[in-house]
Scaffold this motif. Sequence first.
Motif, mmCIF file in Angstrom:
data_model
loop_
_atom_site.group_PDB
_atom_site.id
_atom_site.type_symbol
_atom_site.label_atom_id
_atom_site.label_comp_id
_atom_site.label_asym_id
_atom_site.label_seq_id
_atom_site.Cartn_x
_atom_site.Cartn_y
_atom_site.Cartn_z
ATOM 1 N N LYS B 61 0.845 -1.205 0.000
ATOM 2 C CA LYS B 61 0.000 0.000 0.000
ATOM 3 C C LYS B 61 0.876 1.250 0.000
ATOM 4 O O LYS B 61 0.617 2.193 -0.735
ATOM 5 C CB LYS B 61 -0.917 -0.006 1.222
ATOM 6 C CG LYS B 61 -2.163 -0.830 0.984
ATOM 7 C CD LYS B 61 -3.319 -0.355 1.811
ATOM 8 C CE LYS B 61 -4.574 -1.046 1.270
ATOM 9 N NZ LYS B 61 -5.471 -1.509 2.221
ATOM 10 N N GLY B 68 2.878 6.131 -7.113
ATOM 11 C CA GLY B 68 1.772 6.751 -7.844
ATOM 12 C C GLY B 68 0.996 5.740 -8.671
ATOM 13 O O GLY B 68 0.438 6.073 -9.712
ATOM 14 N N ASN B 69 0.976 4.491 -8.201
ATOM 15 C CA ASN B 69 0.213 3.433 -8.878
ATOM 16 C C ASN B 69 -0.869 2.915 -7.947
ATOM 17 O O ASN B 69 -0.847 3.164 -6.746
ATOM 18 C CB ASN B 69 1.132 2.265 -9.248
ATOM 19 C CG ASN B 69 1.948 2.558 -10.475
ATOM 20 O OD1 ASN B 69 1.555 3.358 -11.317
ATOM 21 N ND2 ASN B 69 3.102 1.939 -10.580
ATOM 22 N N SER B 70 -1.809 2.141 -8.506
ATOM 23 C CA SER B 70 -2.840 1.555 -7.651
ATOM 24 C C SER B 70 -2.284 0.287 -6.987
ATOM 25 O O SER B 70 -1.293 -0.281 -7.451
ATOM 26 C CB SER B 70 -4.084 1.217 -8.465
ATOM 27 O OG SER B 70 -3.810 0.183 -9.370
ATOM 28 N N TYR B 71 -2.952 -0.151 -5.912
ATOM 29 C CA TYR B 71 -2.487 -1.330 -5.172
ATOM 30 C C TYR B 71 -2.393 -2.582 -6.053
ATOM 31 O O TYR B 71 -1.349 -3.256 -6.057
ATOM 32 C CB TYR B 71 -3.410 -1.567 -3.966
ATOM 33 C CG TYR B 71 -3.117 -2.840 -3.226
ATOM 34 C CD1 TYR B 71 -2.156 -2.874 -2.220
ATOM 35 C CD2 TYR B 71 -3.782 -4.019 -3.539
ATOM 36 C CE1 TYR B 71 -1.869 -4.047 -1.556
ATOM 37 C CE2 TYR B 71 -3.509 -5.199 -2.880
ATOM 38 C CZ TYR B 71 -2.553 -5.218 -1.886
ATOM 39 O OH TYR B 71 -2.268 -6.390 -1.238
ATOM 40 N N PRO B 72 -3.446 -2.921 -6.847
ATOM 41 C CA PRO B 72 -3.334 -4.146 -7.654
ATOM 42 C C PRO B 72 -2.225 -4.089 -8.708
ATOM 43 O O PRO B 72 -1.624 -5.104 -9.027
ATOM 44 C CB PRO B 72 -4.710 -4.300 -8.317
ATOM 45 C CG PRO B 72 -5.419 -3.040 -8.115
ATOM 46 C CD PRO B 72 -4.805 -2.342 -6.951
ATOM 47 N N THR B 73 -1.914 -2.879 -9.216
ATOM 48 C CA THR B 73 -0.817 -2.751 -10.201
ATOM 49 C C THR B 73 0.506 -3.142 -9.547
ATOM 50 O O THR B 73 1.308 -3.879 -10.129
ATOM 51 C CB THR B 73 -0.731 -1.291 -10.724
ATOM 52 O OG1 THR B 73 -2.013 -0.909 -11.213
ATOM 53 C CG2 THR B 73 0.290 -1.131 -11.812
ATOM 54 N N ARG B 75 0.881 -4.985 -6.787
ATOM 55 C CA ARG B 75 0.842 -6.412 -6.417
ATOM 56 C C ARG B 75 1.140 -7.295 -7.638
ATOM 57 O O ARG B 75 1.868 -8.284 -7.535
ATOM 58 C CB ARG B 75 -0.530 -6.757 -5.833
ATOM 59 C CG ARG B 75 -0.568 -8.104 -5.137
ATOM 60 C CD ARG B 75 -1.958 -8.659 -5.106
ATOM 61 N NE ARG B 75 -2.489 -8.781 -6.443
ATOM 62 C CZ ARG B 75 -3.784 -8.641 -6.753
ATOM 63 N NH1 ARG B 75 -4.650 -8.340 -5.830
ATOM 64 N NH2 ARG B 75 -4.190 -8.776 -7.994
ATOM 65 N N ASN B 76 0.601 -6.903 -8.810
ATOM 66 C CA ASN B 76 0.866 -7.672 -10.040
ATOM 67 C C ASN B 76 2.350 -7.649 -10.397
ATOM 68 O O ASN B 76 2.898 -8.649 -10.835
ATOM 69 C CB ASN B 76 0.059 -7.104 -11.210
ATOM 70 C CG ASN B 76 -1.422 -7.371 -11.053
ATOM 71 O OD1 ASN B 76 -1.824 -8.200 -10.247
ATOM 72 N ND2 ASN B 76 -2.237 -6.660 -11.804
ATOM 73 N N ASP B 79 4.079 -10.034 -8.138
ATOM 74 C CA ASP B 79 3.788 -11.415 -8.570
ATOM 75 C C ASP B 79 4.615 -11.795 -9.800
ATOM 76 O O ASP B 79 5.108 -12.924 -9.888
ATOM 77 C CB ASP B 79 2.288 -11.582 -8.882
ATOM 78 C CG ASP B 79 1.442 -11.590 -7.621
ATOM 79 O OD1 ASP B 79 2.015 -11.720 -6.524
ATOM 80 O OD2 ASP B 79 0.204 -11.439 -7.730
ATOM 81 N N ASP B 80 4.754 -10.842 -10.730
ATOM 82 C CA ASP B 80 5.544 -11.111 -11.945
ATOM 83 C C ASP B 80 7.015 -11.354 -11.597
ATOM 84 O O ASP B 80 7.654 -12.235 -12.173
ATOM 85 C CB ASP B 80 5.425 -9.939 -12.932
ATOM 86 C CG ASP B 80 4.039 -9.846 -13.563
ATOM 87 O OD1 ASP B 80 3.283 -10.828 -13.455
ATOM 88 O OD2 ASP B 80 3.714 -8.795 -14.151
#
Lengths: 196, 93
Positions: B61, B68-73, B75-76, B79-80
């Motif tokens: 978070k 300056g990105n969203s949380y899922p971006t 997290r992805n 993961d990558d």
Amino acid sequence: MKKLLLNPFEKISETKLLLFGIAITLIGSYLGYMFHGRFIGIFSFKTNDEVILTQSLIDNGIDLFSITLFLFFFGRIINKKTRFIDILIPSLVARLPIYLLAFTNTNNFIADLSNSLMSNLDVKNPAAFHIETADLIILLVFAAISIGSLVWSVTLLFKGFKIATNCKTSNHTLLFATGIILAEVLSQTLIYLINY
Amino acid sequence: MIPKLPIHCPSCSDSLSVSQLKCENCQTTVSGNYSLPFYLRLSEEEQHFILQFFMTSGSLKEMATQMGNSYPTVRNKLDDIIEKVKKLKSESA
């Protein structure tokens, strides 16, 4: 600007997007009530003689329930870490282009045009059907706006789904497509059964 | 300017390994064939991401706010990188 319109989910925080999504759902429901139109499916807008505000809110509630249900289900199949909120947000935001379609029925414009065309149509003699050039142009413009809204809405939904699930393969895209088709069928069925 | 450590062969794009190390103090050189550690085999951007992850005590978070990105971006992206490290690990096993 292009990114903001087509993929706001990459940069903007979930709290801001959630509040924006809730706000446009309420405004969209009011637009449906004000411009005599109903959102009878996740990508559908239909003009109606009389619309009650609660009916418009329930329609949109059913649409959101259907789309979130299927996309969350398929999202969890693709990626176990998919969060409900990350699916709910694009489901809310992607309906903005569909809500904007309500403006096309300002002063019952589209409804009146469609009624006058239908009254000209003789089912027994369809060959005698005549349409004025001006009406035809208006219909084509309305069709183009509707298709544009549909493409914009699906793009928003897909970009949001892609970020929520981190999907990459064509099989994942196929699951997304299945999800939205099932959601459209479920929403139309539920609205027909419980809100007509 | 700090020169970038090349991790891929500019000729055939295969992974590079370390063949010589040198002590700047006594000029001793060690020759051999050593593979690069996982961290160095990642791109500069990925290394920077891991460093930020460490500096924010693993708070995605907080990282999202900083980047300056969203949380899922964010997290992805993590993961990558995890997937890439797993792949590198299985390749070298």
